[in-house]
Design an enzyme around this catalytic site. Sequence first.
Site, mmCIF file in Angstrom:
data_model
loop_
_atom_site.group_PDB
_atom_site.id
_atom_site.type_symbol
_atom_site.label_atom_id
_atom_site.label_comp_id
_atom_site.label_asym_id
_atom_site.label_seq_id
_atom_site.Cartn_x
_atom_site.Cartn_y
_atom_site.Cartn_z
ATOM 1 N N VAL A 93 0.923 -1.212 -0.125
ATOM 2 C CA VAL A 93 -0.109 -0.026 -0.068
ATOM 3 C C VAL A 93 0.771 1.430 0.017
ATOM 4 C CG1 VAL A 93 -1.740 1.384 1.370
ATOM 5 C CG2 VAL A 93 -1.832 -1.137 1.142
ATOM 6 N N CYS A 94 1.868 1.334 0.855
ATOM 7 C CA CYS A 94 2.738 2.313 0.966
ATOM 8 C C CYS A 94 3.556 2.842 -0.319
ATOM 9 C CB CYS A 94 3.930 2.158 1.997
ATOM 10 S SG CYS A 94 3.433 1.953 3.582
ATOM 11 N N THR A 95 3.725 1.608 -1.160
ATOM 12 C CA THR A 95 4.466 1.820 -2.542
ATOM 13 C C THR A 95 3.541 2.479 -3.517
ATOM 14 O OG1 THR A 95 5.796 -0.288 -2.136
ATOM 15 C CG2 THR A 95 5.744 0.458 -4.439
#
Length: 211
Positions: A44-46
């Site tokens: 998700v962070c990516t």
Amino acid sequence: MAIRLGDMAPDFDAETTDGSINFYDYLGDSWGVLFSHPKDFTPVCTTELGGFAARKADFDKRNAKIIGLSVDSVASHKDWQNDIKETQGTALNFPLIADEDHHVADLYDMIHPNANDTLTVRSVFIIGPDKKVKLTLTYPASTGRNIEEILRVLDSLQLTANYQVATPVNWKDGDDVIITTAVSDEDAKTKFPKGFKKLKDYLRITPQPNK
Ligand code: BEZ
């Protein structure tokens, strides 16, 4: 301690992918958006970092400087940058803080131990040019943020900083706004020359004044 609206944003020094920074120096006289990520090399962070990078010009247009944070090292962030560019099609174009000792996360209360002992939640802080906190948002690790919403709040904050208006539900730039109750009907006639609709004494609608 939790950061509340109207508090002074804590200042800090940190190592980032763009070298050492002092937060206040980085912000200068601009608005700021500080956001935390739980961990490097997570899916998700990516997508979020690629998403912020893709919209950086929209933050620039609003005179807002963006800066991310994750609790891993600068070396790890730099490796991760390659994946962000490869999978999201946009290279990181703003600093990412390496908060290995959690000193920034602790200052901003970004670690919520009942959610996770060591990883930061997805916090967002919008900071005004006066260095006061104007917005806080907290998302769980499993939910990616909506960058459109962060830009929308910036538009609202910048408008309401300059005019005696507030923005209604689902407002977006260009929509009608609400005249605050601090303004009398008499004053509203001169302050809002495009006119206003009075639905109730406390609910008066006018076209967005700076459009
Ligand atoms: C993610 O970014 O996908 C993620 C990070 C930490 C925990 C769960 C998901």
